[in-house]
Scaffold this motif. Structure first.
Motif, PDB file in Angstrom:
ATOM      1  N   PRO A   1       0.765  -1.073  -0.067  1.00 32.74           N
ATOM      2  CA  PRO A   1      -0.244  -0.026  -0.101  1.00 32.74           C
ATOM      3  C   PRO A   1       0.770   1.489  -0.013  1.00 32.74           C
ATOM      4  O   PRO A   1       0.526   2.188  -0.705  1.00 32.74           O
ATOM      5  N   GLN A   2       2.050   1.143   0.877  1.00 34.44           N
ATOM      6  CA  GLN A   2       2.569   2.588   0.837  1.00 34.44           C
ATOM      7  C   GLN A   2       3.261   2.790  -0.428  1.00 34.44           C
ATOM      8  O   GLN A   2       3.719   4.076  -0.787  1.00 34.44           O
ATOM      9  N   HIS A   3       3.465   1.920  -1.425  1.00 35.94           N
ATOM     10  CA  HIS A   3       4.120   2.204  -2.846  1.00 35.94           C
ATOM     11  C   HIS A   3       2.863   2.268  -3.655  1.00 35.94           C
ATOM     12  O   HIS A   3       2.858   3.140  -4.450  1.00 35.94           O
ATOM     13  N   ASP A   4       1.855   1.662  -3.604  1.00 38.16           N
ATOM     14  CA  ASP A   4       0.749   1.721  -4.700  1.00 38.16           C
ATOM     15  C   ASP A   4      -0.150   2.699  -4.657  1.00 38.16           C
ATOM     16  O   ASP A   4      -0.567   3.024  -5.686  1.00 38.16           O
ATOM     17  N   LEU A   5      -0.358   3.105  -3.286  1.00 33.93           N
ATOM     18  CA  LEU A   5      -1.491   4.254  -3.219  1.00 33.93           C
ATOM     19  C   LEU A   5      -0.919   5.609  -3.541  1.00 33.93           C
ATOM     20  O   LEU A   5      -1.673   6.152  -4.306  1.00 33.93           O
ATOM     21  N   PRO A   6       0.233   5.791  -3.217  1.00 29.42           N
ATOM     22  CA  PRO A   6       0.737   7.106  -3.957  1.00 29.42           C
ATOM     23  C   PRO A   6       0.744   7.248  -5.392  1.00 29.42           C
ATOM     24  O   PRO A   6       0.551   8.032  -6.063  1.00 29.42           O
ATOM     25  N   ILE A   7       1.071   5.913  -6.111  1.00 31.40           N
ATOM     26  CA  ILE A   7       1.157   5.857  -7.515  1.00 31.40           C
ATOM     27  C   ILE A   7      -0.192   5.982  -7.974  1.00 31.40           C
ATOM     28  O   ILE A   7      -0.341   6.613  -9.057  1.00 31.40           O
ATOM     29  N   ALA A   8      -1.058   5.356  -7.290  1.00 31.90           N
ATOM     30  CA  ALA A   8      -2.529   5.536  -7.908  1.00 31.90           C
ATOM     31  C   ALA A   8      -2.968   6.876  -8.029  1.00 31.90           C
ATOM     32  O   ALA A   8      -3.655   7.324  -8.696  1.00 31.90           O
ATOM     33  N   CYS A   9      -2.721   7.662  -6.737  1.00 27.98           N
ATOM     34  CA  CYS A   9      -3.048   9.091  -6.582  1.00 27.98           C
ATOM     35  C   CYS A   9      -2.395   9.923  -7.789  1.00 27.98           C
ATOM     36  O   CYS A   9      -3.068  10.699  -8.425  1.00 27.98           O
ATOM     37  N   LEU A  10      -1.119   9.642  -8.045  1.00 30.52           N
ATOM     38  CA  LEU A  10      -0.389  10.662  -9.018  1.00 30.52           C
ATOM     39  C   LEU A  10      -0.967  10.034 -10.231  1.00 30.52           C
ATOM     40  O   LEU A  10      -1.169  10.929 -11.189  1.00 30.52           O
ATOM     41  N   THR A  11      -1.478   8.619 -10.616  1.00 31.33           N
ATOM     42  CA  THR A  11      -2.107   8.324 -11.835  1.00 31.33           C
ATOM     43  C   THR A  11      -3.224   9.088 -12.012  1.00 31.33           C
ATOM     44  O   THR A  11      -3.668   9.561 -13.215  1.00 31.33           O
TER      45      THR A  11
END
Length: 1022
Positions: free
Chosen positions: A742-752
């Motif tokens: 989650p600490q990697h995937d959620l920031p990437i999802a937000c930026l996406t």
């Protein structure tokens, strides 16, 4: 002893190589200017690499440089760990003792792995070995060289890289990739004709070819004119043209063969010209007296250099006879005194190889046995840091398994103490090869406490004999630490297959934990299957170190992947078990994990107190791995609850400690976290530099991805959408799909979502939101969840008036509403975000008419953000409040309030460089016919003189230190940037101020009163 004997065959004239010397002079000049230089010199055996280095060394010394020579040492088919670096650093210590001692201060015990004289053996042996051990040693070595070469130009010349051990190759690669400051030349030579397709040096050469900072120089053979000049120098007379033609044809321009052929032709009555060049190499050896030939054969099998006392012990000759034999060999230019005068080596390795190849198999074994027996009788015959490795090599090549097995294991322990894990792995594999050949009685005498550092982890009394499984355990760890993860994975598979036949759940669990780490590092999964298997094996067993390590691993994995009550329980038990069995490192790591999970569970103050306590303890005890992790996890937790200023203070201390301890990857993590916190605080220029440093300093993918995320956010906020998309792609590629967290995937999802919206792809943004919400938000991930929901809600509100956005809006809004209900708001920053998200949802539903309640809603959001010290967030919500106040024109008092809000928004956006927000504020003010500056104040005149000069906030910081008289290096240390970056800032400042030097810039700063007198701390001039 025989150093004054003349060797007539060495050409007294240095022939050709003008272009090569010119390049070397250029390299030396670059280093003298403070720009480190890296050069690889390749060429076939005998082409003249060593002679070129010697000539360059003489010229460099004339120009005031310190030259430190080191050569890779070959013993049989083995290399000594770090041998060229140890030799070169020893020479550097003789030349600059005070400077090297000062540069190594505080890290002597770590650096003693390369230079044993500056530390203690006990400290090296007591040190724990972890993932960062070798990288830490490499980083400290780089820092040592940077400090020594800050004031002195140093040439570090490493010869015969084709014999280099793996650890030497890794260290050399590290230096070539990371050295950025200092007056240093790192020069290495290698035989290009020896680098076959599977030679271990080939991958390094391919890697270095991709580095623009590394130059390659390939030495060509001599042409006929150069051969003629060389022969003339050797013979001290003009040679016969026919003779030159014959020598040139036979030698094909190889400098060493030219020399041998010239001498053979000159002494033709005795030797003549042979049909084979190999025979030519042996001609002069066979012309020696029998005793001298015997000594030459002994030296050939002893390694690239043999100490005089060791040679005397093996030769078993009367001292006068030995000296006469050596005199004959030296006078014939077969042997030469080694540098330092402590031993002898062949003048050229081609002759040594020819002599060695000419030995009979039984003769080779007998000589190796005599070497081994001599070393066993008197270990002082060789340097202490070479004893174990050389003894192991001699016994192994003597084909005596009973003697070789314990000697090889001793050498493996020594390699481990030196962080030479690749050599440790090779030696352990050799020990496994010898295991069945060694007598059972010998194996029973081997104690695990002497040879297996991981043995206590696996349990068992110290009196138990060493087992084959212990070797597998050591080899698995060595393979993981040196990067040979495929080999390590195969070793764990072999061990677990062996354990299938034994009832030993602790050992099996330990190997499964090793497999989990290897699987994750090899990007073949998240490692949970292996961890769960280990957990099942220890379930119900009494407390042990293995049990504690398994529980700590379960807790840490769960914290990163599936935080929740089960992870908290596992962390509590891990702490308890580690404390019961005295496993301090495991306990410290488990307590850090526990503190983070307590914060996630809402026990914020208790969790922070726990993490602060661990941080203070491990700093006091000097545990490098946990020091690094504590200065990553604690500030991350602080940032997660909105305490960014506290986080920055801890992170700056973390930079100091990780830099001093050589924790390069941990330093990369710290830089990445610092970028995130600086963004929150509105210090965006500093944040961008921190993000770039995270990418440069980190050794693994995560720091690089973290830095890319921060750079993507800044690019978006500043209106550079293509740049943001590029950084987002870099981040996604760094983390990869194999181990989702989650600490990697959620920031990437937000930026996406943000990039998709900025590019007008609302449907893609909604799809990303749906995919993310399907996975849900685990406990403790609100720090990532709230910004993501905010951007999704903002996108829907901004698109409210677009007819094309109607399809799918209701579903998106409903999913955001449902997610908001489930998220916690146990910190002021997330409570503020909750209000913000709800306000955006309200704006999305009631855009335009019917939204007169919006000013009250947005006023509450602004009130929530005002005490949080997050200027960009505050500016954004102030803009929304102003916008709501101006709906339908607004009353007079509302227009006044909106005017003041938009002025604050515009000023903050300009300071941050957030052009889209500044433009939006300007456009809204223009539409509402509101002035962004008071009537008495010209809009174009900034209040700050630094702003009027066009200086950024970072350039202002640099100018303050320039005005205080600090050098670029000191500025870099103060602002946590590189000296090169500081230099670029200074150049930009000089250009903007229109001045030619630092003194004039300081004068301008003082004349304009940019810095109060009390804030300027005098520093060294420069």
């Amino acid at each position: 002893m025989l150093g004054s004997v003349e060797t007539r065959s060495v050409s007294p004239v240095f022939v050709g190589r003008a272009a090569e010397l010119g390049l070397l002079d250029e390299v030396l000049a670059g280093a003298a200017a403070g720009d480190p230089q890296a050069l690889l010199i390749g060429g076939e055996a005998g082409v003249g690499k060593t002679r070129l280095v010697e000539e360059f060394a003489v010229a460099a010394r004339r120009r005031g440089a310190v030259v430190a020579l080191g050569g890779c040492v070959e013993i049989g088919a083995d290399g000594l760990p770090f041998a060229p670096f140890s030799t070169a650093l020893r020479a550097l210590r003789r030349e600059l003792p005070g400077q090297l001692a000062a540069a190594a201060a505080g890290q002597e015990e770590e650096l003693a792995r390369l230079l044993p004289e500056i530390g203690t053996a006990a400290a090296r042996e007591a040190a724990r070995h972890d993932e960062d051990g070798m990288a830490r040693l490499f980083e400290l070595t780089a820092r040592l060289l940077e400090r020594v070469t800050a004031e002195h130009t140093v040439v570090l010349a490493l010869e015969d890289l084709h014999w280099a051990d793996a650890s030497t190759r890794h260290l050399l690669s590290y230096l070539f990739r990371t050295l950025r400051t200092g007056r240093l030349v790192v020069l290495a030579t290698y035989r290009s004709d020896d680098i076959h397709r599977r030679h271990p040096l080939r991958p390094l050469l391919a890697e270095l070819d991709r580095l623009r900072t590394v130059r390659r120089l390939e030495l060509a053979r001599f042409n006929r004119e150069e051969v003629c000049r060389q022969v003339a120098g050797i013979l001290a007379q003009e040679p016969d043209p026919d003779q030159v033609d014959a020598i040139f044809e036979r030698s094909d321009g190889n400098a060493f063969f030219v020399e041998e052929l010239a001498v053979a032709a000159h002494e033709g009555c005795r030797t003549g010209l042979t049909d084979s060049l190999r025979d030519l190499l042996l001609v002069r050896v066979e012309g020696l007296p029998e005793t001298a030939q015997q000594v030459a054969r002994i030296v050939a099998e002893g390694g690239s250099t043999v100490e005089y006392r060791l040679l005397a012990a093996v030769a078993r000759l009367a001292e006068d006879d030995l000296i006469e034999a050596l005199r004959a060999a030296v006078n014939a230019s077969i042997l030469t005194p080694a540098p330092g005068g402590d031993g002898y080596r062949f003048r050229h390795s081609l002759v040594r190889e020819a002599v060695s190849d000419d030995l009979l198999p039984g003769e080779r074994s007998r000589l190796n046995r005599r070497y081994a027996e001599a070393l066993e009788t008197d270990p002082t015959l060789v340097p202490a840091d070479q004893h174990a490795t050389r003894l192991a090599s001699y016994w192994y090549h003597a084909h005596d398994a009973a003697k070789a097995l314990p000697a090889v294991l001793d050498a493996a322990v020594e390699a481990r103490h030196r962080h030479a894990y690749a050599e440790q792995l090779r030696l352990l594999e050799r020990a496994m090869e010898l295991w069945d050949a060694a007598p059972e009685a010998v194996r029973r005498t081997l104690r695990p406490v002497d040879y297996a550092e991981v043995y206590p982890t696996c349990g068992g009394p110290e009196t138990t004999a060493l087992r084959h499984l212990d070797l597998l355990a050591e080899a698995a760890v060595a393979g993981r630490l040196c990067g040979e993860r495929e080999r390590a994975l195969k070793i764990t598979k072999r061990a677990l297959r062996q354990l299938d036949e034994e009832d030993d759940p602790l050992r099996a669990a330990w190997f499964w934990i090793q497999r989990s780490r290897l699987v994750q590092r090899l990007a073949r999964g998240d490692g949970w299957k292996e961890i769960a298997t280990a957990q099942d094996l220890v379930r119900g067993l009494p407390p042990s170190e293995v049990h504690a390590e398994v529980l700590a691993t379960v807790a840490h994995w769960s914290m990163l992947h599936q935080p929740g009550p089960e992870a908290l329980t596992a962390a509590e038990r891990a702490v308890e078990y580690a404390r019961m069995v005295g496993a301090d490192d495991i306990e410290a790591n488990a307590r850090l994990t526990l503190g983070g999970l307590m914060i996630d569970a809402g026990q914020i103050e208790a969790g922070l107190a726990h993490m602060h306590e661990v941080r203070d303890e491990v700093v006091a005890r000097g545990l490098p791995a946990v020091v690094g992790r504590s200065h990553v996890n604690l500030p991350s937790a602080l940032e997660g609850i909105g305490r960014s200023e506290e986080a920055v203070r801890v992170l700056h201390e973390g930079l100091r400690l990780t830099g001093r301890m050589g924790l390069r990857d941990a330093e990369g993590w710290v830089w990445g976290n610092l970028a995130e916190s600086l963004i929150s605080l509105g210090r965006w220029d500093e944040a961008a530099e921190a993000a770039v440093n995270a990418q440069r300093r980190g050794q693994t993918a995560a720091p690089y991805g973290s830095g890319a995320n921060s750079l993507a956010f800044l690019a978006l906020a500043r209106g550079r959408v293509p740049e943001a998309a590029r950084h987002l792609a870099e981040s996604r590629a760094s983390y990869g799909p194999h181990d989702p967290m989650p600490q990697h995937d959620l920031p990437i999802a937000c930026l996406t979502i943000q990039v998709a919206v900025a590019e007008g792809r609302l449907a893609d943004a909604r799809a990303e939101l749906a995919r993310t919400l399907e996975s849900g938000f685990p406990p403790g991930t609100q720090r990532y969840a709230w910004p993501l929901l905010l951007e999704a809600a903002t996108a829907e509100a901004d698109a409210r008036a677009l007819p094309t956005a109607r399809d799918g809006r209701e579903g998106a809004l409903e999913s955001i509403f449902e997610a908001v209900k489930r998220l916690t708001t146990n910190a002021p920053v997330w409570l503020a975000h909750e209000r913000w998200v709800r306000a955006e949802l309200h704006r999305a539903e009631f855009h335009g008419a019917g939204s007169r309640s919006a000013p009250d809603t947005w006023s509450e959001v602004v009130t929530a953000f005002e005490p949080l010290d997050r200027p960009y967030d505050l500016a954004r919500v102030r803009y929304r409040l102003a916008e709501s106040l101006l709906t339908d024109g607004g009353e007079a008092d509302e227009r006044d309030r909106a005017t003041e809000l938009l002025r604050l928004v515009h000023a903050a956006a300009r300071h941050l460089g957030a052009r889209p927000l500044a433009d939006a504020a300007t456009a809204l003010a223009r539409r509402a016919r509101l002035p962004l500056t008071p009537a008495t104040e010209p809009e174009s005149a900034p209040a700050d003189p630094a702003e009027a000069l066009g200086l950024t906030s970072r350039e202002r910081d640099v100018l303050r230190l320039v005005a205080a008289g600090h050098t670029n290096r000191r500025i870099a240390e103060e602002l946590f940037i590189s000296p090169k970056t500081a230099s670029v800032h200074v150049s930009n400042i000089l250009a903007k101020l229109g001045v030619s030097g630092r003194g004039e810039a300081a004068a301008v700063a003082h004349r304009l009163g940019l810095f109060p007198a009390e804030s300027v701390t005098p520093g060294p001039a420069g």
